[in-house]
Scaffold this motif. Structure first.
Motif, mmCIF file in Angstrom:
data_model
loop_
_atom_site.group_PDB
_atom_site.id
_atom_site.type_symbol
_atom_site.label_atom_id
_atom_site.label_comp_id
_atom_site.label_asym_id
_atom_site.label_seq_id
_atom_site.Cartn_x
_atom_site.Cartn_y
_atom_site.Cartn_z
ATOM 1 N N ILE A 156 14.863 21.055 -30.859
ATOM 2 C CA ILE A 156 13.479 20.765 -31.248
ATOM 3 C C ILE A 156 12.894 19.639 -30.406
ATOM 4 O O ILE A 156 11.767 19.729 -29.903
ATOM 5 C CB ILE A 156 13.407 20.402 -32.747
ATOM 6 C CG1 ILE A 156 13.713 21.642 -33.595
ATOM 7 C CG2 ILE A 156 12.028 19.844 -33.103
ATOM 8 C CD1 ILE A 156 13.855 21.343 -35.079
ATOM 9 N N VAL A 157 13.654 18.567 -30.226
ATOM 10 C CA VAL A 157 13.170 17.432 -29.439
ATOM 11 C C VAL A 157 12.926 17.838 -27.989
ATOM 12 O O VAL A 157 11.912 17.457 -27.378
ATOM 13 C CB VAL A 157 14.172 16.262 -29.500
ATOM 14 C CG1 VAL A 157 13.777 15.165 -28.507
ATOM 15 C CG2 VAL A 157 14.228 15.688 -30.909
ATOM 16 N N ILE A 158 13.817 18.635 -27.423
ATOM 17 C CA ILE A 158 13.635 19.098 -26.043
ATOM 18 C C ILE A 158 12.365 19.947 -25.935
ATOM 19 O O ILE A 158 11.610 19.838 -24.965
ATOM 20 C CB ILE A 158 14.869 19.901 -25.571
ATOM 21 C CG1 ILE A 158 16.072 18.956 -25.429
ATOM 22 C CG2 ILE A 158 14.582 20.598 -24.244
ATOM 23 C CD1 ILE A 158 17.379 19.665 -25.146
ATOM 24 N N GLY A 159 12.125 20.783 -26.934
ATOM 25 C CA GLY A 159 10.901 21.569 -26.950
ATOM 26 C C GLY A 159 9.668 20.688 -26.972
ATOM 27 O O GLY A 159 8.674 20.949 -26.279
ATOM 28 N N LEU A 160 9.706 19.623 -27.757
ATOM 29 C CA LEU A 160 8.574 18.696 -27.851
ATOM 30 C C LEU A 160 8.314 17.978 -26.528
ATOM 31 O O LEU A 160 7.154 17.755 -26.155
ATOM 32 C CB LEU A 160 8.827 17.669 -28.960
ATOM 33 C CG LEU A 160 8.819 18.203 -30.397
ATOM 34 C CD1 LEU A 160 9.261 17.124 -31.372
ATOM 35 C CD2 LEU A 160 7.430 18.727 -30.774
ATOM 36 N N THR A 161 9.370 17.637 -25.808
ATOM 37 C CA THR A 161 9.182 16.939 -24.522
ATOM 38 C C THR A 161 8.487 17.837 -23.505
ATOM 39 O O THR A 161 7.778 17.344 -22.622
ATOM 40 C CB THR A 161 10.524 16.458 -23.943
ATOM 41 O OG1 THR A 161 11.379 17.585 -23.685
ATOM 42 C CG2 THR A 161 11.221 15.504 -24.899
ATOM 43 N N GLN A 162 8.683 19.155 -23.639
ATOM 44 C CA GLN A 162 8.056 20.074 -22.684
ATOM 45 C C GLN A 162 6.543 20.144 -22.852
ATOM 46 O O GLN A 162 5.824 20.508 -21.924
ATOM 47 C CB GLN A 162 8.643 21.475 -22.830
ATOM 48 C CG GLN A 162 9.976 21.646 -22.154
ATOM 49 C CD GLN A 162 10.233 23.085 -21.800
ATOM 50 O OE1 GLN A 162 10.514 23.411 -20.660
ATOM 51 N NE2 GLN A 162 10.138 23.966 -22.770
ATOM 52 N N ILE A 163 6.061 19.815 -24.031
ATOM 53 C CA ILE A 163 4.614 19.809 -24.260
ATOM 54 C C ILE A 163 3.964 18.774 -23.343
ATOM 55 O O ILE A 163 2.897 19.007 -22.761
ATOM 56 C CB ILE A 163 4.305 19.497 -25.730
ATOM 57 C CG1 ILE A 163 4.910 20.572 -26.641
ATOM 58 C CG2 ILE A 163 2.796 19.396 -25.954
ATOM 59 C CD1 ILE A 163 4.819 20.251 -28.120
ATOM 60 N N LEU A 164 4.614 17.626 -23.207
ATOM 61 C CA LEU A 164 4.106 16.571 -22.329
ATOM 62 C C LEU A 164 4.023 17.071 -20.894
ATOM 63 O O LEU A 164 3.045 16.833 -20.186
ATOM 64 C CB LEU A 164 5.011 15.342 -22.419
ATOM 65 C CG LEU A 164 4.636 14.148 -21.541
ATOM 66 C CD1 LEU A 164 3.300 13.575 -21.995
ATOM 67 C CD2 LEU A 164 5.724 13.080 -21.596
ATOM 68 N N ALA A 165 5.063 17.794 -20.462
ATOM 69 C CA ALA A 165 5.096 18.310 -19.094
ATOM 70 C C ALA A 165 3.976 19.322 -18.858
ATOM 71 O O ALA A 165 3.367 19.360 -17.789
ATOM 72 C CB ALA A 165 6.454 18.953 -18.817
ATOM 73 N N ALA A 166 3.711 20.165 -19.859
ATOM 74 C CA ALA A 166 2.658 21.169 -19.726
ATOM 75 C C ALA A 166 1.280 20.524 -19.693
ATOM 76 O O ALA A 166 0.389 20.946 -18.943
ATOM 77 C CB ALA A 166 2.742 22.165 -20.874
ATOM 78 N N ALA A 167 1.090 19.490 -20.496
ATOM 79 C CA ALA A 167 -0.223 18.843 -20.606
ATOM 80 C C ALA A 167 -0.571 18.031 -19.367
ATOM 81 O O ALA A 167 -1.746 17.908 -19.012
ATOM 82 C CB ALA A 167 -0.262 17.956 -21.837
ATOM 83 N N PHE A 168 0.445 17.499 -18.693
ATOM 84 C CA PHE A 168 0.200 16.644 -17.535
ATOM 85 C C PHE A 168 0.975 17.159 -16.326
ATOM 86 O O PHE A 168 2.118 16.768 -16.101
ATOM 87 C CB PHE A 168 0.591 15.194 -17.842
ATOM 88 C CG PHE A 168 -0.201 14.595 -18.971
ATOM 89 C CD1 PHE A 168 -1.481 14.111 -18.754
ATOM 90 C CD2 PHE A 168 0.330 14.551 -20.252
ATOM 91 C CE1 PHE A 168 -2.213 13.564 -19.803
ATOM 92 C CE2 PHE A 168 -0.405 14.005 -21.302
ATOM 93 C CZ PHE A 168 -1.679 13.513 -21.072
ATOM 94 N N PRO A 169 0.369 18.059 -15.540
ATOM 95 C CA PRO A 169 1.014 18.590 -14.343
ATOM 96 C C PRO A 169 1.488 17.459 -13.441
ATOM 97 O O PRO A 169 0.757 16.498 -13.200
ATOM 98 C CB PRO A 169 -0.104 19.396 -13.672
ATOM 99 C CG PRO A 169 -0.991 19.798 -14.809
ATOM 100 C CD PRO A 169 -0.978 18.635 -15.755
ATOM 101 N N GLY A 170 2.713 17.574 -12.978
ATOM 102 C CA GLY A 170 3.324 16.496 -12.210
ATOM 103 C C GLY A 170 4.457 15.863 -12.993
ATOM 104 O O GLY A 170 5.358 15.240 -12.436
ATOM 105 N N THR A 171 4.413 16.024 -14.322
ATOM 106 C CA THR A 171 5.498 15.499 -15.156
ATOM 107 C C THR A 171 6.788 16.266 -14.886
ATOM 108 O O THR A 171 7.865 15.670 -14.789
ATOM 109 C CB THR A 171 5.137 15.611 -16.646
ATOM 110 O OG1 THR A 171 3.896 14.943 -16.878
ATOM 111 C CG2 THR A 171 6.221 14.999 -17.518
#
Length: 280
Positions: A156-171
Motif C-alpha cells: 500500500i505504501v509503495i502504491g502511495l509513493t507512485q502517486i507522487l511520481a505520477a503527479a510530478f514528472p521527473g520524480t
C-alpha cells in the motif's frame, strides 16, 4: 529531423531510462525539446507514453520464469503460507489500484505538469537527494529480502509513493517505488523486483488509456506514417530496455542506487538552469 530518426532516438532514451530511477518521462520530454519536436502536438505526447509499452514487454520477457512461478503458486505461494490477499500477485494488484485511482482523477494536472520544465528539473534534483538519503540510510536496515515475504502494508505504501511520481514528472516511478520499498524495509533487490512487476499493470493501463484518449479525441485518423513511426519507437524501446533490465539487476546488487542519485542531481541542476534561461 526525419520522424523515424526521432523515433529511434526517443526509443533508445525510453529503453535506457524506463527502469532506471532517473525518470524516463523527464528524459523523453527533454529529448523531444532538443529534437525540436512540437511539444504541444497531441501525437508526440501520445508517442512518448505509448512507446513505454515496448519497455514493459521486455519485463514480461525477462521475468517470464518468475511470472509463471507466481501464477502457478497462487494463492498459497511456494511456502504454502501465503493467501489470496497477500500473495505477490495480489500485492502487485493492490499497489496498482492504490496508484491508479488518484492518478486517473489527476490526469489533467499530470498532463499540465509535463509542460513545466522547471518543475521537472526540481523533481529530478530533489528526487536524487531523497534517493541518496534513503539508499544510504535504509538499505542496511532491510528486513524483507524477497517479494514473497512482502506485506499488505508495504504494498500500500509503495502504491502511495507512485502517486507522487505520477503527479510530478521527473520524480520517476521506479525511484518512488524503490525508495518507498526501502523505507518500508525491502532490500535493494526486493524493492527493484517489485518495481519491475508493478510497472506491468501501471504502464499498460496508462499507455492504453492515453492511446485510446488520443484516438477518440483526434478528428483525423492516425495515418499509416504515424503508426509506422510509433512502431519503430516501440521496437527500439523494447530491445534497449531488455538489455538494461539484465544489467540493472546485477548492478544494484553490487553497487546500490547512489550513482543514479548523483546523476539525477546533475541533470536536475542542468534542467533548472535551462528552464530559467528560457524564462529570462
Amino acid at each position: 529531423m526525419n520522424d523515424y530518426i526521432s523515433a529511434i532516438i526517443i526509443g533508445i532514451i525510453e529503453g535506457l531510462t524506463e527502469f532506471l530511477p532517473v525518470s524516463s518521462t523527464a528524459h523523453i520530454r527533454l529529448t523531444q525539446d532538443l529534437l525540436q519536436l512540437p511539444l504541444d502536438d497531441s501525437y508526440w505526447k501520445m508517442f512518448a507514453i505509448v512507446i513505454q509499452l515496448g519497455a514493459i514487454l521486455s519485463v514480461l520477457v525477462y521475468f517470464r520464469t518468475r511470472i509463471v512461478e507466481f501464477v502457478q503458486s497462487y494463492p498459497t505461494g511456494r511456502s504454502g503460507l501465503r493467501t489470496w490477499w497477500n500473495h505477490p500477485i495480489a500485492l502487485v494488484i493492490l499497489s496498482f489500484v492504490v496508484t491508479a485511482i488518484p492518478c486517473f482523477i489527476m490526469d489533467k494536472f499530470i498532463g499540465d505538469m509535463l509542460e513545466n520544465k522547471m518543475a521537472i528539473g526540481w523533481a529530478l534534483l530533489l528526487g536524487g537527494l531523497v534517493m541518496w538519503y534513503v539508499d544510504r540510510t535504509y538499505s542496511p536496515r532491510a528486513t524483507t529480502e524477497k517479494m514473497e515475504d512482502m506485506t499488505l502494508r508495504q504494498a500500500i505504501v509503495i502504491g502511495l509513493t507512485q502517486i507522487l511520481a505520477a503527479a510530478f514528472p521527473g520524480t520517476s516511478r521506479s525511484m518512488s517505488t524503490i525508495a518507498g520499498g526501502q523505507i518500508m524495509g525491502l532490500s535493494r533487490s526486493a524493492a527493484l523486483e517489485f518495481s519491475f512487476f508493478l510497472s506491468i499493470p501501471v504502464m499498460v493501463a496508462a499507455t492504453s488509456f492515453k492511446l485510446l484518449q488520443f484516438i477518440l479525441k483526434e478528428e483525423t485518423a492516425v495515418s499509416t506514417h504515424q503508426w509506422a513511426v510509433l512502431a519503430v519507437g516501440f521496437v527500439v524501446s523494447f530491445l534497449v530496455a531488455w538489455v538494461v533490465i539484465a544489467w540493472f539487476m546485477t548492478w544494484v546488487r553490487r553497487h546500490g542506487f547512489t550513482p543514479f542519485a548523483i546523476y539525477r542531481i546533475i541533470i536536475g541542476i542542468f534542467t533548472i538552469a535551462w528552464a530559467y534561461r528560457e524564462l529570462t
